[in-house]
Design a protein around this motif. Structure first.
Motif, short mmCIF file in Angstrom:
data_model
loop_
_atom_site.label_atom_id
_atom_site.label_comp_id
_atom_site.label_asym_id
_atom_site.label_seq_id
_atom_site.Cartn_x
_atom_site.Cartn_y
_atom_site.Cartn_z
N ILE A 1 0.84 -1.20 0.00
CA ILE A 1 0.00 0.00 0.00
C ILE A 1 0.87 1.25 0.00
CG2 ILE A 1 -1.62 1.34 1.40
CD1 ILE A 1 -3.00 -1.21 2.15
N ARG A 2 1.93 1.24 0.80
CA ARG A 2 2.81 2.41 0.83
C ARG A 2 3.48 2.63 -0.52
NH1 ARG A 2 6.24 2.05 6.34
NH2 ARG A 2 6.46 -0.11 5.70
N ARG A 3 3.81 1.55 -1.20
CA ARG A 3 4.40 1.68 -2.54
C ARG A 3 3.38 2.30 -3.51
NH1 ARG A 3 5.07 -3.30 -3.47
NH2 ARG A 3 6.95 -3.45 -2.18
N ALA A 4 2.13 1.84 -3.43
CA ALA A 4 1.09 2.40 -4.30
C ALA A 4 0.82 3.86 -3.96
CB ALA A 4 -0.19 1.57 -4.16
N GLU A 5 0.92 4.22 -2.68
CA GLU A 5 0.73 5.62 -2.29
C GLU A 5 1.84 6.51 -2.85
OE1 GLU A 5 -1.65 5.03 1.97
OE2 GLU A 5 0.54 5.21 1.93
N LEU B 1 1.09 7.13 -6.39
CA LEU B 1 0.03 8.15 -6.51
C LEU B 1 0.60 9.54 -6.30
CD1 LEU B 1 -2.91 9.00 -6.77
CD2 LEU B 1 -3.21 8.50 -4.34
N ASP B 2 1.53 9.69 -5.36
CA ASP B 2 2.17 11.00 -5.14
C ASP B 2 2.91 11.46 -6.40
OD1 ASP B 2 1.22 11.06 -2.56
OD2 ASP B 2 3.07 10.26 -1.67
N VAL B 3 3.58 10.53 -7.06
CA VAL B 3 4.30 10.87 -8.29
C VAL B 3 3.32 11.31 -9.37
CG1 VAL B 3 5.73 9.94 -10.15
CG2 VAL B 3 6.26 9.36 -7.78
N ALA B 4 2.19 10.58 -9.50
CA ALA B 4 1.18 10.94 -10.50
C ALA B 4 0.57 12.30 -10.20
CB ALA B 4 0.09 9.86 -10.55
N THR B 5 0.35 12.59 -8.92
CA THR B 5 -0.19 13.90 -8.54
C THR B 5 0.80 15.01 -8.87
OG1 THR B 5 -1.42 12.84 -6.73
CG2 THR B 5 -1.16 15.23 -6.64
N LEU C 1 -4.39 2.17 -6.23
CA LEU C 1 -4.22 2.12 -4.78
C LEU C 1 -5.41 1.44 -4.11
CD1 LEU C 1 -2.86 2.94 -2.11
CD2 LEU C 1 -3.94 5.19 -2.34
N GLU C 2 -6.62 1.74 -4.58
CA GLU C 2 -7.81 1.10 -4.00
C GLU C 2 -7.77 -0.41 -4.25
OE1 GLU C 2 -10.12 2.49 -2.08
OE2 GLU C 2 -8.83 4.26 -2.18
#
Length: 386
Positions: free
Chosen positions: A15-19, A22-26, A88-89
Protein backbone atom coordinates in the motif's frame (compact mmCIF):
# COMPACT_ATOMS: atom_id res chain seq x y z
CA UNK A 1 -9.08 -9.65 13.39
CA UNK A 2 -10.25 -6.07 12.82
CA UNK A 3 -7.03 -4.76 14.37
CA UNK A 4 -4.93 -6.89 12.05
CA UNK A 5 -6.83 -5.76 8.95
CA UNK A 6 -6.67 -2.12 10.06
CA UNK A 7 -2.91 -2.27 10.65
CA UNK A 8 -2.41 -4.01 7.32
CA UNK A 9 -4.19 -1.14 5.57
CA UNK A 10 -2.00 1.36 7.42
CA UNK A 11 1.40 -0.33 7.27
CA UNK A 12 1.44 -2.73 4.33
CA UNK A 13 4.55 -2.17 2.13
CA UNK A 14 2.42 -2.77 -0.98
CA UNK A 15 0.00 0.00 0.00
CA UNK A 16 2.81 2.41 0.83
CA UNK A 17 4.40 1.68 -2.54
CA UNK A 18 1.09 2.40 -4.30
CA UNK A 19 0.73 5.62 -2.29
CA UNK A 20 4.17 6.77 -3.45
CA UNK A 21 3.18 6.07 -7.06
CA UNK A 22 0.03 8.15 -6.51
CA UNK A 23 2.17 11.00 -5.14
CA UNK A 24 4.30 10.87 -8.29
CA UNK A 25 1.18 10.94 -10.50
CA UNK A 26 -0.19 13.90 -8.54
CA UNK A 27 3.09 15.76 -8.96
CA UNK A 28 3.05 15.07 -12.70
CA UNK A 29 -0.50 16.37 -12.90
CA UNK A 30 0.67 19.57 -11.23
CA UNK A 31 3.65 19.82 -13.60
CA UNK A 32 1.52 19.31 -16.71
CA UNK A 33 -0.83 22.06 -15.57
CA UNK A 34 1.87 24.72 -15.49
CA UNK A 35 2.06 27.29 -18.29
CA UNK A 36 5.26 27.47 -20.37
CA UNK A 37 7.63 30.31 -19.48
CA UNK A 38 8.30 33.25 -21.84
CA UNK A 39 11.76 33.63 -23.42
CA UNK A 40 13.88 36.75 -22.97
CA UNK A 41 16.78 37.38 -25.39
CA UNK A 42 19.46 40.08 -25.37
CA UNK A 43 22.46 40.74 -27.59
CA UNK A 44 24.92 43.61 -28.00
CA UNK A 45 27.51 44.71 -30.53
CA UNK A 46 30.58 46.88 -29.93
CA UNK A 47 31.58 49.07 -32.92
CA UNK A 48 35.21 48.98 -33.98
CA UNK A 49 35.35 52.57 -35.29
CA UNK A 50 35.08 55.94 -33.62
CA UNK A 51 31.89 57.94 -33.71
CA UNK A 52 29.55 55.01 -33.21
CA UNK A 53 27.67 53.78 -30.14
CA UNK A 54 27.25 50.17 -28.89
CA UNK A 55 24.25 48.44 -30.44
CA UNK A 56 21.89 46.10 -28.66
CA UNK A 57 18.82 43.99 -29.36
CA UNK A 58 16.35 42.78 -26.70
CA UNK A 59 13.36 40.56 -27.27
CA UNK A 60 10.57 38.92 -25.34
CA UNK A 61 8.79 35.97 -26.97
CA UNK A 62 6.28 33.29 -26.05
CA UNK A 63 5.56 29.87 -27.55
CA UNK A 64 1.91 30.33 -28.45
CA UNK A 65 1.58 26.85 -29.97
CA UNK A 66 2.23 25.29 -26.52
CA UNK A 67 -1.23 26.47 -25.48
CA UNK A 68 -2.89 24.40 -28.20
CA UNK A 69 -2.22 20.93 -26.74
CA UNK A 70 -2.11 22.05 -23.09
CA UNK A 71 -5.79 21.18 -22.32
CA UNK A 72 -5.31 17.64 -23.68
CA UNK A 73 -2.14 17.19 -21.63
CA UNK A 74 -3.92 18.42 -18.49
CA UNK A 75 -6.78 15.98 -19.02
CA UNK A 76 -4.27 13.16 -19.62
CA UNK A 77 -2.45 13.99 -16.38
CA UNK A 78 -5.75 14.05 -14.46
CA UNK A 79 -6.63 10.61 -15.83
CA UNK A 80 -3.17 9.32 -14.90
CA UNK A 81 -3.71 10.50 -11.33
CA UNK A 82 -7.16 8.88 -11.29
CA UNK A 83 -5.62 5.65 -12.58
CA UNK A 84 -3.11 5.56 -9.72
CA UNK A 85 -5.84 6.33 -7.18
CA UNK A 86 -7.84 3.36 -8.45
CA UNK A 87 -4.72 1.19 -8.44
CA UNK A 88 -4.22 2.12 -4.78
CA UNK A 89 -7.81 1.10 -4.00
CA UNK A 90 -7.24 -2.25 -5.74
CA UNK A 91 -4.13 -2.89 -3.64
CA UNK A 92 -6.10 -2.04 -0.50
CA UNK A 93 -8.81 -4.55 -1.44
CA UNK A 94 -6.22 -7.26 -1.91
CA UNK A 95 -4.35 -6.41 1.30
CA UNK A 96 -7.52 -6.37 3.43
CA UNK A 97 -8.68 -9.76 2.22
CA UNK A 98 -5.15 -11.17 2.32
CA UNK A 99 -4.77 -10.06 5.94
CA UNK A 100 -8.01 -11.83 6.82
CA UNK A 101 -6.93 -15.03 5.05
CA UNK A 102 -3.54 -15.05 6.82
CA UNK A 103 -5.24 -14.36 10.15
CA UNK A 104 -7.55 -17.37 9.83
CA UNK A 105 -4.73 -19.53 8.48
CA UNK A 106 -2.49 -18.70 11.45
CA UNK A 107 -5.23 -19.42 13.99
CA UNK A 108 -6.11 -22.68 12.24
CA UNK A 109 -2.52 -23.89 12.01
CA UNK A 110 -1.86 -22.95 15.63
CA UNK A 111 -4.86 -24.95 16.80
CA UNK A 112 -3.98 -27.88 14.56
CA UNK A 113 -0.37 -27.81 15.70
CA UNK A 114 -1.53 -28.04 19.31
CA UNK A 115 -3.81 -30.99 18.56
CA UNK A 116 -1.11 -32.89 16.67
CA UNK A 117 1.38 -32.08 19.44
CA UNK A 118 -0.96 -33.60 22.02
CA UNK A 119 -1.41 -36.71 19.90
CA UNK A 120 2.36 -37.06 19.39
CA UNK A 121 2.88 -36.87 23.14
CA UNK A 122 0.10 -39.43 23.62
CA UNK A 123 1.59 -41.70 20.97
CA UNK A 124 5.07 -41.40 22.43
CA UNK A 125 3.74 -42.60 25.77
CA UNK A 126 1.76 -45.36 24.06
CA UNK A 127 4.74 -46.51 22.01
CA UNK A 128 6.87 -46.78 25.14
CA UNK A 129 4.14 -48.80 26.84
CA UNK A 130 3.88 -51.12 23.83
CA UNK A 131 7.63 -51.64 23.77
CA UNK A 132 7.53 -52.65 27.42
CA UNK A 133 4.54 -54.90 26.73
CA UNK A 134 6.41 -56.44 23.80
CA UNK A 135 9.33 -57.19 26.09
CA UNK A 136 6.88 -59.05 28.35
CA UNK A 137 5.38 -60.82 25.28
CA UNK A 138 1.96 -59.25 26.00
CA UNK A 139 1.53 -57.80 22.46
CA UNK A 140 2.68 -58.89 19.05
CA UNK A 141 5.68 -57.36 17.32
CA UNK A 142 3.45 -56.19 14.44
CA UNK A 143 1.29 -54.13 16.81
CA UNK A 144 4.34 -52.48 18.41
CA UNK A 145 5.91 -51.80 14.99
CA UNK A 146 2.68 -50.30 13.63
CA UNK A 147 2.41 -47.95 16.62
CA UNK A 148 6.03 -46.89 16.17
CA UNK A 149 5.53 -46.18 12.46
CA UNK A 150 2.39 -44.15 13.17
CA UNK A 151 4.24 -42.21 15.84
CA UNK A 152 7.04 -41.40 13.39
CA UNK A 153 4.55 -40.28 10.73
CA UNK A 154 2.83 -37.92 13.14
CA UNK A 155 6.14 -36.50 14.35
CA UNK A 156 6.93 -35.71 10.72
CA UNK A 157 3.46 -34.24 10.23
CA UNK A 158 3.94 -32.06 13.31
CA UNK A 159 7.21 -30.75 11.86
CA UNK A 160 5.46 -29.93 8.56
CA UNK A 161 2.69 -28.09 10.39
CA UNK A 162 5.24 -26.06 12.34
CA UNK A 163 6.97 -25.06 9.11
CA UNK A 164 3.64 -24.03 7.54
CA UNK A 165 2.70 -22.09 10.68
CA UNK A 166 6.06 -20.31 10.73
CA UNK A 167 5.69 -19.38 7.07
CA UNK A 168 2.17 -18.04 7.63
CA UNK A 169 3.37 -16.04 10.66
CA UNK A 170 6.20 -14.51 8.63
CA UNK A 171 3.85 -13.59 5.78
CA UNK A 172 1.46 -11.90 8.21
CA UNK A 173 4.35 -10.08 9.91
CA UNK A 174 5.58 -8.78 6.54
CA UNK A 175 2.08 -7.68 5.61
CA UNK A 176 1.75 -5.79 8.92
CA UNK A 177 5.32 -4.43 8.68
CA UNK A 178 6.26 -5.87 12.07
CA UNK A 179 9.89 -6.05 13.23
CA UNK A 180 11.60 -9.47 12.99
CA UNK A 181 10.86 -11.79 15.89
CA UNK A 182 7.45 -10.28 16.62
CA UNK A 183 4.75 -12.64 17.80
CA UNK A 184 1.02 -12.03 17.58
CA UNK A 185 -1.55 -13.48 19.97
CA UNK A 186 -4.55 -13.98 17.71
CA UNK A 187 -8.11 -14.33 18.96
CA UNK A 188 -10.11 -17.07 17.26
CA UNK A 189 -12.08 -15.50 14.36
CA UNK A 190 -15.67 -16.36 13.47
CA UNK A 191 -16.12 -19.34 11.19
CA UNK A 192 -15.92 -18.38 7.49
CA UNK A 193 -19.23 -18.54 5.64
CA UNK A 194 -19.92 -19.38 2.03
CA UNK A 195 -20.21 -16.57 -0.49
CA UNK A 196 -23.90 -16.28 -1.50
CA UNK A 197 -24.49 -17.21 -5.12
CA UNK A 198 -26.83 -14.27 -5.72
CA UNK A 199 -24.03 -11.95 -4.55
CA UNK A 200 -21.68 -13.43 -7.16
CA UNK A 201 -24.28 -13.01 -9.91
CA UNK A 202 -24.95 -9.39 -8.89
CA UNK A 203 -21.24 -8.56 -8.78
CA UNK A 204 -20.63 -10.10 -12.20
CA UNK A 205 -23.42 -8.05 -13.74
CA UNK A 206 -21.48 -4.80 -13.19
CA UNK A 207 -17.94 -6.01 -12.65
CA UNK A 208 -16.39 -3.47 -15.00
CA UNK A 209 -18.14 -0.59 -13.23
CA UNK A 210 -16.91 -1.16 -9.67
CA UNK A 211 -13.68 -3.19 -9.65
CA UNK A 212 -10.78 -0.73 -9.20
CA UNK A 213 -8.24 -2.50 -11.41
CA UNK A 214 -10.68 -2.51 -14.34
CA UNK A 215 -11.62 1.11 -13.69
CA UNK A 216 -7.89 1.92 -13.54
CA UNK A 217 -7.39 0.33 -16.96
CA UNK A 218 -10.28 2.38 -18.30
CA UNK A 219 -8.75 5.54 -16.84
CA UNK A 220 -5.42 4.53 -18.39
CA UNK A 221 -7.10 4.21 -21.78
CA UNK A 222 -8.70 7.65 -21.36
CA UNK A 223 -5.29 9.06 -20.41
CA UNK A 224 -3.71 7.58 -23.52
CA UNK A 225 -6.57 8.85 -25.66
CA UNK A 226 -5.82 12.39 -24.46
CA UNK A 227 -2.10 11.90 -25.09
CA UNK A 228 -2.90 10.75 -28.62
CA UNK A 229 -5.03 13.88 -29.07
CA UNK A 230 -2.18 16.03 -27.73
CA UNK A 231 0.22 14.38 -30.19
CA UNK A 232 -2.17 15.18 -33.05
CA UNK A 233 -2.37 18.80 -31.97
CA UNK A 234 1.41 18.98 -31.62
CA UNK A 235 1.89 18.24 -35.34
CA UNK A 236 0.95 21.82 -36.15
CA UNK A 237 3.95 24.13 -36.64
CA UNK A 238 5.59 25.55 -33.56
CA UNK A 239 4.77 29.23 -33.33
CA UNK A 240 6.75 31.77 -31.28
CA UNK A 241 5.53 35.36 -31.11
CA UNK A 242 7.47 38.19 -29.47
CA UNK A 243 8.37 41.83 -29.46
CA UNK A 244 11.81 43.33 -29.98
CA UNK A 245 13.52 46.57 -29.04
CA UNK A 246 16.94 47.52 -30.37
CA UNK A 247 19.49 50.19 -31.14
CA UNK A 248 22.03 50.17 -33.91
CA UNK A 249 25.52 51.68 -33.86
CA UNK A 250 24.14 54.97 -35.21
CA UNK A 251 22.03 55.38 -32.05
CA UNK A 252 18.79 54.75 -33.94
CA UNK A 253 16.19 52.89 -31.86
CA UNK A 254 13.79 50.40 -33.41
CA UNK A 255 10.84 48.34 -32.18
CA UNK A 256 9.31 45.35 -33.89
CA UNK A 257 7.37 42.13 -33.87
CA UNK A 258 9.14 38.75 -34.14
CA UNK A 259 7.41 35.62 -35.37
CA UNK A 260 9.11 32.25 -35.84
CA UNK A 261 7.46 29.14 -37.27
CA UNK A 262 8.85 25.61 -37.41
CA UNK A 263 8.32 24.02 -40.81
CA UNK A 264 7.00 20.45 -40.37
CA UNK A 265 8.80 19.06 -43.41
CA UNK A 266 10.65 16.01 -42.05
CA UNK A 267 9.22 15.23 -38.61
CA UNK A 268 5.83 16.81 -38.08
CA UNK A 269 5.49 14.82 -34.83
CA UNK A 270 4.42 11.83 -36.92
CA UNK A 271 6.58 9.45 -34.88
CA UNK A 272 4.98 10.44 -31.59
CA UNK A 273 1.52 10.19 -33.13
CA UNK A 274 2.21 6.62 -34.25
CA UNK A 275 3.55 5.66 -30.81
CA UNK A 276 0.61 7.17 -28.92
CA UNK A 277 -1.92 5.61 -31.28
CA UNK A 278 -0.36 2.14 -30.96
CA UNK A 279 -0.24 2.49 -27.17
CA UNK A 280 -3.91 3.45 -27.08
CA UNK A 281 -4.85 0.41 -29.16
CA UNK A 282 -2.76 -1.81 -26.87
CA UNK A 283 -4.56 -0.50 -23.78
CA UNK A 284 -7.93 -1.07 -25.42
CA UNK A 285 -7.03 -4.69 -26.13
CA UNK A 286 -5.64 -5.13 -22.61
CA UNK A 287 -8.84 -3.83 -21.03
CA UNK A 288 -10.98 -6.23 -23.04
CA UNK A 289 -8.67 -9.13 -22.21
CA UNK A 290 -8.58 -8.25 -18.50
CA UNK A 291 -12.37 -8.07 -18.38
CA UNK A 292 -12.67 -11.48 -20.05
CA UNK A 293 -10.04 -12.89 -17.68
CA UNK A 294 -11.99 -11.52 -14.70
CA UNK A 295 -15.18 -13.29 -15.73
CA UNK A 296 -13.26 -16.49 -16.51
CA UNK A 297 -11.44 -16.37 -13.16
CA UNK A 298 -14.66 -15.87 -11.19
CA UNK A 299 -16.34 -18.72 -13.05
CA UNK A 300 -13.33 -21.01 -12.52
CA UNK A 301 -13.04 -20.24 -8.81
CA UNK A 302 -16.80 -20.70 -8.32
CA UNK A 303 -16.63 -24.16 -9.92
CA UNK A 304 -13.56 -25.12 -7.90
CA UNK A 305 -15.20 -23.85 -4.73
CA UNK A 306 -18.21 -26.08 -5.38
CA UNK A 307 -15.98 -29.15 -5.67
CA UNK A 308 -13.87 -28.20 -2.64
CA UNK A 309 -16.98 -27.54 -0.55
CA UNK A 310 -18.37 -30.97 -1.44
CA UNK A 311 -15.08 -32.58 -0.45
CA UNK A 312 -15.05 -30.58 2.78
CA UNK A 313 -18.56 -31.70 3.74
CA UNK A 314 -17.63 -35.31 3.00
CA UNK A 315 -14.46 -34.98 5.09
CA UNK A 316 -16.42 -33.42 7.95
CA UNK A 317 -18.91 -36.31 7.86
CA UNK A 318 -16.06 -38.83 7.96
CA UNK A 319 -14.47 -36.97 10.86
CA UNK A 320 -17.74 -36.98 12.79
CA UNK A 321 -18.14 -40.74 12.20
CA UNK A 322 -14.57 -41.42 13.37
CA UNK A 323 -15.11 -39.27 16.44
CA UNK A 324 -18.26 -41.19 17.37
CA UNK A 325 -16.46 -44.49 16.80
CA UNK A 326 -13.55 -43.37 19.00
CA UNK A 327 -15.91 -42.48 21.84
CA UNK A 328 -17.32 -46.02 21.72
CA UNK A 329 -13.81 -47.49 21.63
CA UNK A 330 -12.79 -45.49 24.68
CA UNK A 331 -15.72 -46.91 26.61
CA UNK A 332 -14.83 -50.40 25.42
CA UNK A 333 -11.17 -49.86 26.33
CA UNK A 334 -12.15 -48.77 29.80
CA UNK A 335 -14.13 -52.00 30.07
CA UNK A 336 -11.07 -53.92 28.71
CA UNK A 337 -13.06 -55.09 25.67
CA UNK A 338 -10.49 -53.74 23.17
CA UNK A 339 -6.70 -53.52 23.28
CA UNK A 340 -4.65 -50.35 23.47
CA UNK A 341 -3.23 -50.66 19.92
CA UNK A 342 -6.77 -50.73 18.50
CA UNK A 343 -7.75 -47.57 20.34
CA UNK A 344 -4.43 -45.85 19.50
CA UNK A 345 -4.98 -46.62 15.82
CA UNK A 346 -8.42 -45.02 16.02
CA UNK A 347 -6.89 -41.94 17.65
CA UNK A 348 -4.41 -41.63 14.80
CA UNK A 349 -7.09 -42.08 12.16
CA UNK A 350 -9.25 -39.39 13.73
CA UNK A 351 -6.41 -36.90 13.95
CA UNK A 352 -5.28 -37.58 10.39
CA UNK A 353 -8.83 -37.00 9.23
CA UNK A 354 -9.03 -33.81 11.29
CA UNK A 355 -5.82 -32.55 9.70
CA UNK A 356 -7.19 -33.34 6.24
CA UNK A 357 -10.48 -31.58 7.06
CA UNK A 358 -8.68 -28.51 8.37
CA UNK A 359 -6.47 -28.26 5.30
CA UNK A 360 -9.50 -28.63 3.05
CA UNK A 361 -11.27 -25.89 5.02
CA UNK A 362 -8.22 -23.65 4.59
CA UNK A 363 -8.20 -24.34 0.84
CA UNK A 364 -11.88 -23.38 0.70
CA UNK A 365 -11.08 -20.22 2.65
CA UNK A 366 -8.27 -19.21 0.28
CA UNK A 367 -10.55 -19.69 -2.72
CA UNK A 368 -13.32 -17.72 -1.03
CA UNK A 369 -10.93 -14.87 -0.30
CA UNK A 370 -9.76 -14.80 -3.92
CA UNK A 371 -13.35 -14.91 -5.15
CA UNK A 372 -14.36 -12.08 -2.81
CA UNK A 373 -11.45 -9.98 -4.02
CA UNK A 374 -12.36 -10.57 -7.65
CA UNK A 375 -16.02 -9.60 -7.19
CA UNK A 376 -15.25 -6.69 -4.85
CA UNK A 377 -16.64 -7.76 -1.48
CA UNK A 378 -15.05 -8.21 1.92
CA UNK A 379 -14.04 -11.79 2.69
CA UNK A 380 -15.04 -11.16 6.32
CA UNK A 381 -18.69 -10.14 6.00
CA UNK A 382 -19.27 -10.17 2.21
CA UNK A 383 -20.13 -6.48 2.22
CA UNK A 384 -19.03 -4.32 -0.75
CA UNK A 385 -15.47 -3.05 -0.39
CA UNK A 386 -15.10 0.71 -0.29
Amino acid sequence: MDQVVERALQRSPDIRRAERELDVATAREYADGLLPDPTLTFSTDRPGAAGFVPAFMAGLSYEVSALVDRPAKKRAAAKASEKQQLALEWVKWQVANRAYALYVTNVTLQRLEGEVGQLVAYQRDGTERLQKALARSEVTRDAALLAEVQYGDNVQQLGTLRQEHLKAEQELARLLDLPPGSHLALVAPPEPSEVPQDLIVLALSNLGQHRPDLLALRAGYDEQDERYRAALLAQFPRLDVGITRGRDTSAIYTSGLAVSVTLPLFNGNRGNIAVEKATRESLYQEYGQRLDDAYTAVDGISSELTLLTERLHSSQSTEAALEASLKMLRVAYAARDVTFPVMADAEVRLLSQRVATTKLANSVLQQQVELCTLIGVSAIDHQPLQ
